[in-house]
Design a protein around this motif. Sequence first.
Motif, PDB file in Angstrom:
ATOM      1  N   ILE A 341       0.863  -1.184   0.000  1.00 42.08           N
ATOM      2  CA  ILE A 341       0.000   0.000   0.000  1.00 42.08           C
ATOM      3  C   ILE A 341       0.896   1.228   0.000  1.00 42.08           C
ATOM      4  O   ILE A 341       1.813   1.357   0.818  1.00 42.08           O
ATOM      5  CB  ILE A 341      -0.908   0.018   1.246  1.00 42.08           C
ATOM      6  CG1 ILE A 341      -1.659  -1.319   1.371  1.00 42.08           C
ATOM      7  CG2 ILE A 341      -1.884   1.184   1.192  1.00 42.08           C
ATOM      8  CD1 ILE A 341      -2.174  -1.592   2.747  1.00 42.08           C
ATOM      9  N   MET A 350      -9.392  10.990  -0.101  1.00 47.56           N
ATOM     10  CA  MET A 350     -10.333   9.910  -0.397  1.00 47.56           C
ATOM     11  C   MET A 350     -11.708  10.521  -0.607  1.00 47.56           C
ATOM     12  O   MET A 350     -12.349  10.979   0.348  1.00 47.56           O
ATOM     13  CB  MET A 350     -10.356   8.873   0.724  1.00 47.56           C
ATOM     14  CG  MET A 350      -8.980   8.290   1.036  1.00 47.56           C
ATOM     15  SD  MET A 350      -9.047   6.708   1.871  1.00 47.56           S
ATOM     16  CE  MET A 350      -9.538   5.651   0.536  1.00 47.56           C
ATOM     17  N   TYR A 384      -7.636   2.428   2.302  1.00 48.06           N
ATOM     18  CA  TYR A 384      -7.326   2.284   0.876  1.00 48.06           C
ATOM     19  C   TYR A 384      -7.673   0.886   0.386  1.00 48.06           C
ATOM     20  O   TYR A 384      -8.284   0.704  -0.679  1.00 48.06           O
ATOM     21  CB  TYR A 384      -5.849   2.581   0.623  1.00 48.06           C
ATOM     22  CG  TYR A 384      -5.422   2.347  -0.812  1.00 48.06           C
ATOM     23  CD1 TYR A 384      -5.650   3.309  -1.786  1.00 48.06           C
ATOM     24  CD2 TYR A 384      -4.821   1.145  -1.191  1.00 48.06           C
ATOM     25  CE1 TYR A 384      -5.277   3.090  -3.112  1.00 48.06           C
ATOM     26  CE2 TYR A 384      -4.451   0.914  -2.504  1.00 48.06           C
ATOM     27  CZ  TYR A 384      -4.676   1.879  -3.468  1.00 48.06           C
ATOM     28  OH  TYR A 384      -4.307   1.651  -4.767  1.00 48.06           O
ATOM     29  N   VAL A 385      -7.278  -0.141   1.169  1.00 46.23           N
ATOM     30  CA  VAL A 385      -7.552  -1.529   0.777  1.00 46.23           C
ATOM     31  C   VAL A 385      -9.053  -1.781   0.695  1.00 46.23           C
ATOM     32  O   VAL A 385      -9.559  -2.337  -0.285  1.00 46.23           O
ATOM     33  CB  VAL A 385      -6.894  -2.502   1.774  1.00 46.23           C
ATOM     34  CG1 VAL A 385      -7.419  -3.918   1.564  1.00 46.23           C
ATOM     35  CG2 VAL A 385      -5.379  -2.472   1.617  1.00 46.23           C
ATOM     36  N   ASP A 387     -11.551   0.391   0.412  1.00 46.50           N
ATOM     37  CA  ASP A 387     -12.201   1.189  -0.624  1.00 46.50           C
ATOM     38  C   ASP A 387     -11.879   0.650  -2.023  1.00 46.50           C
ATOM     39  O   ASP A 387     -12.741   0.655  -2.908  1.00 46.50           O
ATOM     40  CB  ASP A 387     -11.756   2.645  -0.508  1.00 46.50           C
ATOM     41  CG  ASP A 387     -12.563   3.569  -1.406  1.00 46.50           C
ATOM     42  OD1 ASP A 387     -13.790   3.644  -1.213  1.00 46.50           O
ATOM     43  OD2 ASP A 387     -11.960   4.194  -2.295  1.00 46.50           O
ATOM     44  N   LYS A 388     -10.657   0.176  -2.210  1.00 44.18           N
ATOM     45  CA  LYS A 388     -10.252  -0.329  -3.526  1.00 44.18           C
ATOM     46  C   LYS A 388     -11.007  -1.602  -3.894  1.00 44.18           C
ATOM     47  O   LYS A 388     -11.498  -1.756  -5.019  1.00 44.18           O
ATOM     48  CB  LYS A 388      -8.744  -0.592  -3.533  1.00 44.18           C
ATOM     49  CG  LYS A 388      -8.227  -1.218  -4.836  1.00 44.18           C
ATOM     50  CD  LYS A 388      -6.728  -1.428  -4.773  1.00 44.18           C
ATOM     51  CE  LYS A 388      -6.224  -2.153  -6.017  1.00 44.18           C
ATOM     52  NZ  LYS A 388      -6.464  -1.386  -7.273  1.00 44.18           N
ATOM     53  N   PHE A 389     -11.128  -2.532  -2.932  1.00 39.00           N
ATOM     54  CA  PHE A 389     -11.687  -3.846  -3.262  1.00 39.00           C
ATOM     55  C   PHE A 389     -13.189  -3.957  -2.990  1.00 39.00           C
ATOM     56  O   PHE A 389     -13.822  -4.915  -3.447  1.00 39.00           O
ATOM     57  CB  PHE A 389     -10.938  -4.938  -2.491  1.00 39.00           C
ATOM     58  CG  PHE A 389      -9.511  -5.101  -2.920  1.00 39.00           C
ATOM     59  CD1 PHE A 389      -9.202  -5.691  -4.139  1.00 39.00           C
ATOM     60  CD2 PHE A 389      -8.469  -4.646  -2.123  1.00 39.00           C
ATOM     61  CE1 PHE A 389      -7.881  -5.839  -4.542  1.00 39.00           C
ATOM     62  CE2 PHE A 389      -7.152  -4.789  -2.519  1.00 39.00           C
ATOM     63  CZ  PHE A 389      -6.852  -5.383  -3.736  1.00 39.00           C
TER      64      PHE A 389
END
Length: 705
Positions: A341, A350, A384-385, A387-389
């Motif tokens: 990350i 974000m 981040y993880v 929200d990304k997946f």
Amino acid sequence: MSRFRQDQVIPRYMVIAIVLTLIGIAVIGKAFYIMTAKKQYWTEVADRLKRDSVSVKPTRGNILSCDGQLMATSIPEYKIYMDFQAAAFEDDSLWLDKVDSLCEGLHKIFPQRTAAEFKAHLEEGRTKQLRNGSTGARWWNIWPRRIDYNTYCEVKQLPFLNMPRYKSGFTHEEFNSRRFPFGSAARRLIGGLYGAKDSAYYGLELSYDSILRGTPGITGRRKILNKYMNIPVKLPEDGCDLVTTIDVNMQDLAERSLLDMLKRPDVNGEMGVAILMEVETGDVKAMVNMIRNEEGNYIEAVNSAISYRCEPGSVFKTASFLVALDDGVLGKNPADTSYVIHTGCGIMEMHGRPMKDHNWRRGGYGDINVARALEVSSNIGVSYVIDKFYGSDPTRYVKGLYRVGIGEDLKLPLQGYQKPNIRMPDTKTTDRSKYWSKTTLPWMSIGYETQIAPINTVTFYNAIANNGKMMRPRFVKKAMKNGETIAEFPPQVIKQRIAKKEAISTMQTILEHVVSQGLGKKAGSKWFKVAGKTGTAQVADQYGGYHSGITRYWLSFAGYFPADNPRYTCIVCIKKSGLPASGGGMSGVVFHNIAEGVMARYLKFRVDDAHDEQSVAIPDVKNGSAKDANFVLDHLQVDKHVAAPAEYDKGITPDVTGMGAKDAVYLLESRGLKVKLQGRGRVKRQSYPAGKQVMKGCECLLYLE
């Protein structure tokens, strides 16, 4: 045959008829008078004296700790009265002769009132009775509050009151009073009764009231020779005893550890919660709920452990990453945490809002993998993880939270329990608190925009420690009566597995690293391994806002120990205002003290472990009585020579560093200092320096470690 003389007989019958009619009218009039004007009085007399049957209260069952120690029990209490229509008051001479000695005796038993005040109070009741006759002051209270049995016996032996009841007029009303031998220990969990009646209103007392209360009996009352005789019709059935899961020693340890932290000047906590749970069974061994009242004292007033829902903060990140590991979004192997990350300099935008790591002013963490993101509690790394997946399908993420058990309704048998509030995505609602925006998912992933009580968080971490098996928190083991088990309450499994075995194993390793090489170091121990997660969250003020000028923080540490063979799970939460605020440095320290105190009973050390082959195992003898030290070492057959220490000048403060608390306190207080202790163990340092002239009455604070 005699002749009937109508003129003589008829007048006589008329007289008799008139007399009987008048008598009938008088009877009817008297009855009407009794039914109206005297109705209240005779109703009270009937209720008090002429009941055909009287309910007999059973004895309420006790509440016991897991090892059988009394935590709540019932004892009789009494309210005492005088009936001024008793026989002794028909003759004033006896009352006037005894009243002064009676009031002197009452003053000795109840020194809050003088003898003169008692006399004036009793004379007031007697005067009202003489003035109002049968409607006067019967059952005039002698003392306004309840008294225990021993005090009741003392009062009963006083002059005038020691005569038979129907002569002296002394009477009483009996109550069942609940007593707690261990004071405030687990008080909100144990529960309580309303003072005026045997009626439970919170805690285990309320949840298991039907078991504790028992079944009332019935006694018939018959009046024989102007006295009443009680004839048992149905005997009362006493309540059962409850054996709880609480360990008194662990409860005391958790309470002292939490209070020490809340009272620290740099903390000055508003509220504190600590829960200690047994991993295998889910048994709650200790539950502490402290809140600061208006006087600045800490009391158990609300069971915040089960009812205080708030945004949990970073302890929630464990659930977020466990969902990602279990879903396999980071890689085909749930054990793979190598996904990198890019957290940059500690600030990432974000969806129009800046997401910051706690070290953003120091340049952030740069590129880190998933495991490290949790170790250092990186907000950017977790959000981040997730929200990304899950950004395109947030419902999948929320369902994952419920799957791993963080949102489980535990269905606790305690009034006031608040189940978690983790909302599903909804973009059509007009309710702003339920509206799902683009920023909801990343902020939810780091412990905001959700409300969870501490009991749910510790249950979730307990499932991780238990290799994925989630146990329902258990507070009561069994109900007993006369030494026999009446009912058992076995441990209950909520979920056999909250996530895949590989995901659980990976999370266990990460949580262990959080303590060994992450932000949770202060929660660790040099004697055994600890695993857990810190949490620091800004929470709303009492009006529901975040911008009142005073920032409030919810500091937490949730984990388990020993990490390689988990026995206990613990969560510590502290609510405070202003900085400094650190979940690891404050709640983690309390966790550390609880863990080491609990594990002290299991740790066994050999003397050989304390030295190498070339060292000599001779104890270090501190300042004290040389004679006593020589006596002990002689019996231990240890070669030694203890020289009598130079006597301190009584006016000079001695050096007590390295001593035990008992010896140090004795030496300092014998010289006139007031001593206070902080911590446990041996004296690390003293606030009143050694060698300084003693100023009697000054305070010396000893820091133990």
